[in-house]
Enzyme design. Structure first.
Site, PDB file in Angstrom:
ATOM      1  N   GLY A  14      -1.423 -11.073  -4.391  1.00  0.00           N
ATOM      2  CA  GLY A  14      -0.183 -10.378  -4.773  1.00  0.00           C
ATOM      3  C   GLY A  14       0.970 -11.051  -4.042  1.00  0.00           C
ATOM      4  N   GLY A  68       7.225  -8.292  -3.988  1.00  0.00           N
ATOM      5  CA  GLY A  68       8.238  -7.897  -3.016  1.00  0.00           C
ATOM      6  C   GLY A  68       7.700  -7.881  -1.593  1.00  0.00           C
ATOM      7  N   GLY A 116       4.552  -9.368  -0.953  1.00  0.00           N
ATOM      8  CA  GLY A 116       3.774 -10.604  -0.831  1.00  0.00           C
ATOM      9  C   GLY A 116       4.582 -11.780  -0.311  1.00  0.00           C
ATOM     10  N   ASP A 155      -1.669 -14.816  -7.053  1.00  0.00           N
ATOM     11  CA  ASP A 155      -0.957 -13.787  -7.817  1.00  0.00           C
ATOM     12  C   ASP A 155      -1.166 -14.122  -9.289  1.00  0.00           C
ATOM     13  OD1 ASP A 155       1.221 -12.071  -9.010  1.00  0.00           O
ATOM     14  OD2 ASP A 155       1.815 -11.829  -6.927  1.00  0.00           O
ATOM     15  N   ARG A 181       6.139   2.236  -6.616  1.00  0.00           N
ATOM     16  CA  ARG A 181       6.686   3.470  -7.197  1.00  0.00           C
ATOM     17  C   ARG A 181       8.114   3.294  -7.685  1.00  0.00           C
ATOM     18  NH1 ARG A 181       6.769   8.519  -3.575  1.00  0.00           N
ATOM     19  NH2 ARG A 181       6.981   7.148  -1.750  1.00  0.00           N
ATOM     20  N   ARG A 192       2.508   8.359  -4.957  1.00  0.00           N
ATOM     21  CA  ARG A 192       1.650   7.177  -4.835  1.00  0.00           C
ATOM     22  C   ARG A 192       0.420   7.322  -5.732  1.00  0.00           C
ATOM     23  NH1 ARG A 192       3.769   8.267  -0.014  1.00  0.00           N
ATOM     24  NH2 ARG A 192       4.827   6.658   1.225  1.00  0.00           N
ATOM     25  N   ILE A 200      -3.167  -3.005   1.307  1.00  0.00           N
ATOM     26  CA  ILE A 200      -1.806  -2.439   1.333  1.00  0.00           C
ATOM     27  C   ILE A 200      -1.526  -1.676   0.037  1.00  0.00           C
ATOM     28  CG2 ILE A 200       0.654  -3.091   1.295  1.00  0.00           C
ATOM     29  CD1 ILE A 200      -0.027  -5.398   3.189  1.00  0.00           C
ATOM     30  N   ASP A 259       3.794   3.565   8.677  1.00  0.00           N
ATOM     31  CA  ASP A 259       4.054   4.941   9.140  1.00  0.00           C
ATOM     32  C   ASP A 259       4.339   4.950  10.643  1.00  0.00           C
ATOM     33  OD1 ASP A 259       3.508   5.934   6.547  1.00  0.00           O
ATOM     34  OD2 ASP A 259       1.370   5.753   6.948  1.00  0.00           O
ATOM     35  N   ARG A 271       7.813   3.333  11.209  1.00  0.00           N
ATOM     36  CA  ARG A 271       8.860   4.316  10.888  1.00  0.00           C
ATOM     37  C   ARG A 271       8.941   5.396  11.955  1.00  0.00           C
ATOM     38  NH1 ARG A 271       7.035   4.613   4.792  1.00  0.00           N
ATOM     39  NH2 ARG A 271       8.576   3.204   3.906  1.00  0.00           N
ATOM     40  N   HIS A 285      -2.089   7.847   4.016  1.00  0.00           N
ATOM     41  CA  HIS A 285      -0.778   7.224   3.773  1.00  0.00           C
ATOM     42  C   HIS A 285      -0.140   7.774   2.499  1.00  0.00           C
ATOM     43  CE1 HIS A 285       2.481   4.410   3.716  1.00  0.00           C
ATOM     44  NE2 HIS A 285       2.147   4.027   2.494  1.00  0.00           N
TER      45      HIS A 285
HETATM   46  P1  NAD Z   1       5.701  -5.894  -6.511  1.00  0.00           P
HETATM   47  O1  NAD Z   1       5.629  -5.441  -7.899  1.00  0.00           O
HETATM   48  O2  NAD Z   1       6.988  -6.454  -6.010  1.00  0.00           O
HETATM   49  O3  NAD Z   1       4.576  -6.983  -6.229  1.00  0.00           O
HETATM   50  C1  NAD Z   1       3.249  -6.797  -6.599  1.00  0.00           C
HETATM   51  C2  NAD Z   1       2.663  -8.140  -6.956  1.00  0.00           C
HETATM   52  O4  NAD Z   1       1.296  -7.938  -7.321  1.00  0.00           O
HETATM   53  C3  NAD Z   1       3.353  -8.832  -8.152  1.00  0.00           C
HETATM   54  O5  NAD Z   1       3.769 -10.125  -7.788  1.00  0.00           O
HETATM   55  C4  NAD Z   1       2.282  -8.852  -9.217  1.00  0.00           C
HETATM   56  O6  NAD Z   1       2.347  -9.980 -10.067  1.00  0.00           O
HETATM   57  C5  NAD Z   1       1.027  -8.871  -8.364  1.00  0.00           C
HETATM   58  N1  NAD Z   1      -0.180  -8.509  -9.094  1.00  0.00           N
HETATM   59  C6  NAD Z   1      -0.331  -7.571 -10.057  1.00  0.00           C
HETATM   60  N2  NAD Z   1      -1.600  -7.583 -10.511  1.00  0.00           N
HETATM   61  C7  NAD Z   1      -2.256  -8.520  -9.796  1.00  0.00           C
HETATM   62  C8  NAD Z   1      -3.580  -9.001  -9.812  1.00  0.00           C
HETATM   63  N3  NAD Z   1      -4.507  -8.511 -10.642  1.00  0.00           N
HETATM   64  N4  NAD Z   1      -3.905  -9.993  -8.960  1.00  0.00           N
HETATM   65  C9  NAD Z   1      -2.979 -10.513  -8.127  1.00  0.00           C
HETATM   66  N5  NAD Z   1      -1.703 -10.091  -8.060  1.00  0.00           N
HETATM   67  C10 NAD Z   1      -1.357  -9.110  -8.899  1.00  0.00           C
HETATM   68  O7  NAD Z   1       5.238  -4.658  -5.583  1.00  0.00           O
HETATM   69  P2  NAD Z   1       5.409  -4.513  -4.004  1.00  0.00           P
HETATM   70  O8  NAD Z   1       6.684  -3.846  -3.704  1.00  0.00           O
HETATM   71  O9  NAD Z   1       5.085  -5.804  -3.350  1.00  0.00           O
HETATM   72  O10 NAD Z   1       4.247  -3.442  -3.688  1.00  0.00           O
HETATM   73  C11 NAD Z   1       2.903  -3.782  -3.864  1.00  0.00           C
HETATM   74  C12 NAD Z   1       2.012  -2.590  -3.550  1.00  0.00           C
HETATM   75  O11 NAD Z   1       2.098  -2.236  -2.156  1.00  0.00           O
HETATM   76  C13 NAD Z   1       2.374  -1.314  -4.312  1.00  0.00           C
HETATM   77  O12 NAD Z   1       1.201  -0.689  -4.767  1.00  0.00           O
HETATM   78  C14 NAD Z   1       3.063  -0.463  -3.273  1.00  0.00           C
HETATM   79  O13 NAD Z   1       2.981   0.906  -3.551  1.00  0.00           O
HETATM   80  C15 NAD Z   1       2.269  -0.831  -2.046  1.00  0.00           C
HETATM   81  N6  NAD Z   1       2.900  -0.514  -0.756  1.00  0.00           N
HETATM   82  C16 NAD Z   1       2.111  -0.071   0.242  1.00  0.00           C
HETATM   83  C17 NAD Z   1       2.642   0.221   1.488  1.00  0.00           C
HETATM   84  C18 NAD Z   1       1.765   0.699   2.606  1.00  0.00           C
HETATM   85  O14 NAD Z   1       2.285   1.210   3.591  1.00  0.00           O
HETATM   86  N7  NAD Z   1       0.462   0.539   2.541  1.00  0.00           N
HETATM   87  C19 NAD Z   1       4.016   0.044   1.709  1.00  0.00           C
HETATM   88  C20 NAD Z   1       4.812  -0.428   0.671  1.00  0.00           C
HETATM   89  C21 NAD Z   1       4.238  -0.699  -0.585  1.00  0.00           C
HETATM   90  C1  LMR Z   2       5.836   3.322   1.727  1.00  0.00           C
HETATM   91  O1  LMR Z   2       5.403   4.163   2.513  1.00  0.00           O
HETATM   92  O2  LMR Z   2       6.989   2.865   1.822  1.00  0.00           O
HETATM   93  C2  LMR Z   2       4.941   2.788   0.666  1.00  0.00           C
HETATM   94  O3  LMR Z   2       3.756   3.484   0.594  1.00  0.00           O
HETATM   95  C3  LMR Z   2       5.609   2.631  -0.659  1.00  0.00           C
HETATM   96  C4  LMR Z   2       5.940   3.935  -1.306  1.00  0.00           C
HETATM   97  O4  LMR Z   2       5.522   4.131  -2.449  1.00  0.00           O
HETATM   98  O5  LMR Z   2       6.631   4.752  -0.700  1.00  0.00           O
END
Ligand code: NAD
Ligand code: LMR
Length: 328
Positions: free
Chosen positions: A8, A12, A14, A34, A83, A89, A119, A152, A155, A179
Site C-alpha cells: 500500500g 497517503g 504508504g 501497491d 474513512r 472504521r 495498519i 493512539d 495522540r 483501535h
Molecule cells: P490511501 O487510500 O491514501 O492509500 C491506500 C493505498 O492502498 C492506495 O495507494 C491503494 O492503491 C492501496 N491498495 C489498495 N488495495 C491494495 C492491494 N490489494 N494491494 C496493495 N495496495 C493496495 O489510504 P491511507 O490514508 O493510506 O489509509 C490506508 C489504511 O490505513 C486505511 O484503511 C486507514 O483507515 C488505515 N489507517 C489506520 C491507522 C491506524 O492507526 N492503524 C491510522 C490511519 C489510517
Molecule cells: C486514525 O485513528 O486516525 C485512523 O484509524 C484513521 C481513521 O479512520 O480515523
C-alpha cells in the site's frame, strides 16, 4: 541485512512511511508494493542518498507481490481504503478485509517468518483476519503479528500535554484495548510521570483520545484520514521493533496482539473476559513480542468502566474478523 516491505506504498500513509523507512539506517532494502503508482514512488525514493536500496512492484504479471515479499524480514501493511466523514472504521471492513486477507496470504507464502505490522482498518478485525490466514497456512506465530495502535499513544501524549502543560514528549500514556472509538482505552491514572487530570477535563480528554481520528477525517473533509501522523507513529513502531531485533533490550510498545500466543498474554486475557486480541504494552526482543505486561489491575474505577465498554465492542470486531476467514 534487513529487508522491509510496505504494502500500500503509494497511499497517503504508504508514501511518507516509505520515506521514513528509506532514510532509516536500520533498513538495508526497502520493497514497495501497491496496485498503482509504485514505479514513480520507488524512482523518487531511490534518489535519496541513504543506505537503503529501493525496489518497487505492481501486481502486473501476478508475480509482483511475490517479488516484493521474498526475503522480507518486516512487512508493514497500510493498504486499503480510508474513512470519509460519517463512516466508522467498521464500515471499511467490506473492502479492506479482502485486501488484508490477500496480502497476508502473500506473506504466508513468500516470507512466512516476517514480522507483520497491520495498519489497515478496522485494525480490531484485520489483525484477527491476518492471524487466521497465517494459521490456515500453518505459519502463525503470535510474537510476529502486530496491530499498529501507536497513533493512539502518540495522540494521547499530545492531548494530555495540552491539558496539563509541558511537552508532549514528557508523557508516556498507556493506551490499551483496540483501535476504534470506545475500544480505545487510555489509562490516564498510569501516565508517567504521574499527572493530575482536572476532573472537569477528564471526560473530554478521554473522548478526544478515543475519537481523535474523527477530528482528522472531518478536517480532511472527504479526502481521507490521518496519514502523516500515522506514518510517523507506524515508523516509530517499526523502528522500535528493528532496534529490538538488533538486540536492544527494554523496548516496550503498546500493540494489538493475539494474547494466547504471547508470554504474559494469558494473564491479560483473563483480565479482559477471555478476549483473544487486545492492545497492551509489549516488550519487544530479537524474536518479536517477548512479553505482554498487564497494566489493567491498576486501572481505577473510571477506567474499569471504559474497559467494560471496550470489551463489548472488541468481542464483536474480533469474531467478525475470525469468521471472515473461518467461514470461507
Ligand atoms: P490511501 O487510500 O491514501 O492509500 C491506500 C493505498 O492502498 C492506495 O495507494 C491503494 O492503491 C492501496 N491498495 C489498495 N488495495 C491494495 C492491494 N490489494 N494491494 C496493495 N495496495 C493496495 O489510504 P491511507 O490514508 O493510506 O489509509 C490506508 C489504511 O490505513 C486505511 O484503511 C486507514 O483507515 C488505515 N489507517 C489506520 C491507522 C491506524 O492507526 N492503524 C491510522 C490511519 C489510517
Ligand atoms: C486514525 O485513528 O486516525 C485512523 O484509524 C484513521 C481513521 O479512520 O480515523
Amino acid at each position: 541485512m534487513v529487508k522491509a516491505a510496505v504494502l500500500g506504498a503509494s497511499g497517503g500513509i504508504g508514501q511518507p512511511l516509505s520515506l521514513l523507512l528509506a532514510i532509516s539506517p536500520l533498513v538495508d532494502q526497502l520493497s514497495l508494493y501497491d496496485v498503482v503508482n509504485t514505479p514513480g514512488v520507488g524512482a523518487d525514493l531511490s534518489h535519496i542518498n541513504s543506505k537503503a536500496t529501493v525496489t518497487a512492484y505492481l501486481p502486473e504479471d501476478g508475480k509482483g507481490l511475490e517479488k516484493a515479499l521474498t526475503g522480507c524480514d518486516i512487512v508493514v501493511i497500510p493498504a486499503g481504503i480510508p474513512r470519509k466523514p460519517g463512516m466508522t472504521r467498521d464500515d471499511l471492513f467490506k473492502i479492506n478485509a479482502g485486501i488484508v486477507r490477500d496480502l497476508v496470504t502473500g506473506v504466508a507464502k513468500f516470507c512466512p517468518k516476517a514480522f507483520v505490522l497491520v495498519i489497515s482498518n478496522p485494525v480490531n478485525s484485520t489483525v484477527p483476519i491476518a492471524a487466521e490466514v497465517l494459521k490456515s497456512h500453518n505459519v502463525f506465530d503470535a510474537t510476529r503479528l502486530f496491530g499498529v495502535t501507536s497513533l493512539d499513544v502518540v495522540r494521547a501524549s499530545t492531548f494530555v500535554s495540552e491539558v496539563v502543560g509541558g511537552s508532549p514528549t514528557d508523557y508516556k500514556v498507556p493506551v490499551v484495548g483496540g483501535h476504534s472509538g470506545e475500544t480505545i482505552v487510555p489509562l490516564l491514572s498510569q501516565i508517567t510521570p504521574s499527572v493530575e487530570i482536572p476532573s472537569d477535563k477528564l471526560d473530554a480528554l478521554v473522548n478526544r483520545i478515543q475519537f481523535g481520528g474523527d477530528e482528522v477525517v472531518k478536517a480532511k473533509d472527504g479526502t481521507g484520514s490521518a496519514t502523516l501522523s500515522m506514518a510517523y507513529a507506524g515508523f516509530k513502531f517499526a523502528e522500535s521493533l528493528l532496534r529490538a531485533l538488533g538486540g536492544e533490550t527494554g523496548i516496550v510498545e503498546p500493540t494489538y496482539v493475539y494474547l494466547p500466543g504471547v508470554k504474559g498474554g494469558e494473564e491479560v486475557q483473563k483480565a479482559v473476559g477471555g478476549l483473544e486480541f487486545f492492545a497492551v504494552p509489549v516488550e519487544l526482543g530479537p524474536t518479536g513480542a517477548v512479553q505482554a505486561t498487564n497494566p489493567l489491575p491498576q486501572a481505577n474505577e473510571y477506567e474499569q468502566g471504559l474497559l467494560e465498554a471496550a470489551k463489548k465492542g472488541l468481542s464483536v470486531n474480533i469474531v467478525k474478523g475470525v469468521e471472515f476467514i473461518s467461514k470461507l
